[in-house]
Design a protein around this motif. Structure first.
Motif, PDB file in Angstrom:
ATOM      1  N   PHE A 173      -5.967-112.504 -19.642  1.00 19.51           N
ATOM      2  CA  PHE A 173      -6.663-113.764 -19.398  1.00 19.51           C
ATOM      3  C   PHE A 173      -7.052-114.400 -20.721  1.00 19.51           C
ATOM      4  O   PHE A 173      -7.402-113.698 -21.675  1.00 19.51           O
ATOM      5  CB  PHE A 173      -7.932-113.546 -18.564  1.00 19.51           C
ATOM      6  N   ASP A 178     -13.224-114.578 -17.199  1.00 15.90           N
ATOM      7  CA  ASP A 178     -12.323-114.000 -16.198  1.00 15.90           C
ATOM      8  C   ASP A 178     -12.184-112.499 -16.402  1.00 15.90           C
ATOM      9  O   ASP A 178     -12.155-111.729 -15.434  1.00 15.90           O
ATOM     10  CB  ASP A 178     -10.948-114.665 -16.276  1.00 15.90           C
ATOM     11  N   TRP A 181     -15.345-110.899 -15.127  1.00 14.89           N
ATOM     12  CA  TRP A 181     -15.414-110.976 -13.659  1.00 14.89           C
ATOM     13  C   TRP A 181     -14.492-109.951 -13.009  1.00 14.89           C
ATOM     14  O   TRP A 181     -14.898-109.221 -12.095  1.00 14.89           O
ATOM     15  CB  TRP A 181     -15.044-112.393 -13.214  1.00 14.89           C
ATOM     16  N   ILE A 250      -5.638-115.838 -10.487  1.00 11.18           N
ATOM     17  CA  ILE A 250      -6.939-116.013 -11.141  1.00 11.18           C
ATOM     18  C   ILE A 250      -6.798-116.918 -12.362  1.00 11.18           C
ATOM     19  O   ILE A 250      -7.603-117.829 -12.568  1.00 11.18           O
ATOM     20  CB  ILE A 250      -7.524-114.648 -11.551  1.00 11.18           C
TER      21      ILE A 250
END
Length: 264
Positions: A173, A178, A181, A250
């Motif tokens: 990412f 992100d 998370w 995502i």
């Protein structure tokens, strides 16, 4: 108090004009302006749950589609069910039972990563209900293959699960939020699902529309092999995204949502 300057005559005239426009088809409702409603079943990869599909789920639902993101047994909010008896058959049943109990038809079945194994097995039961599939950097096993056959890893004696990752590759990412998370959500994965071979008779290949998405920033021979097999088969459409890491749902949910609406 606020007074309205709209007279009854003007109000009735406006209503009549609206009725005339509707009758003539001048106005197009938002539902008609969108693509036809589809039904999506979203299968997560290893260590993930339905949470990994939240961003895509929200986008598809805003377009009026029916969306069923799955959490497989023993993971995420179902991690309290983790036990030594969970096998690939358990995860296949998770997918097939959802489809059968919800009476779903004309489905776009979407599988990410490991999810390609149970999704392939589930098609043996629900293939007649599925009109399209999208494999998102997903495993594409042959009959008799297990996930571990394609992605070898050492087994700790007596272990019932593989530990959740504590770090992610730098290419996973671009947004540190992100990363944080995802690491806060991943859970150990039941090892039996990696070890049991899948039984296939060709139901996956009979699906009318098939799309494979390769995300080459995530380097894994099993995904390269799957993409190569699909490129050699004219019944598959192969797409490549060179900017996203493995979890494109995502990292780039807008891109994936657009692909899914076209691939369904």
């Amino acid at each position: 108090m606020i007074r309205s300057s709209i007279t009854r005559r003007r109000l009735l005239g406006a209503a009549a004009g609206s009725a005339s426009a509707l009758a003539s088809g001048t106005f197009i409702s938002p539902a008609r302006a969108q693509s036809p409603q589809r039904t999506y079943v979203l299968v997560p990869g290893a260590y993930y749950g339905a949470w990994s599909w939240h961003r895509v789920t929200e986008r598809l639902q805003r377009q009026g589609h029916r969306v069923y993101p799955l959490t497989l047994t023993g993971l995420a909010e179902r991690s309290h069910l983790l036990n030594k008896d969970i096998t690939l058959d358990t995860h296949i049943a998770d997918i097939a039972n959802l489809v059968e109990w919800e009476d779903l038809t004309d489905i776009c079945l979407v599988a990410h990563s490991y999810g390609g194994c149970p999704a392939s097995g589930a098609l043996e039961r629900i293939g007649s209900r599925v009109s399209s599939i999208v494999w998102v950097d997903a495993i594409k096993p042959a009959d008799g293959q297990s996930f571990r056959d394609l992605v070898p890893f050492p087994i700790e004696e007596g272990a019932i699960s593989r530990p959740a990752p504590k770090a992610l590759p730098p290419t996973a990412f671009s947004d540190p939020k992100d990363v944080a998370w995802v690491l806060s959500k991943v859970t150990p994965h039941p090892i039996g699902t990696f070890l049991q071979p899948v039984k296939l008779s060709g139901a996956r290949e009979k699906v009318a529309k098939k799309t494979y998405i390769r995300l080459p920033k995530f380097q894994l021979a099993a995904m390269d092999k799957a993409a190569a097999e699909c490129r050699a088969d004219s019944s598959w459409t192969v797409l490549e995204n060179t900017t996203s890491g493995h979890s494109v749902m995502i990292a780039e949910p807008d891109w994936l949502t657009d692909v899914l609406t076209k691939a369904a």
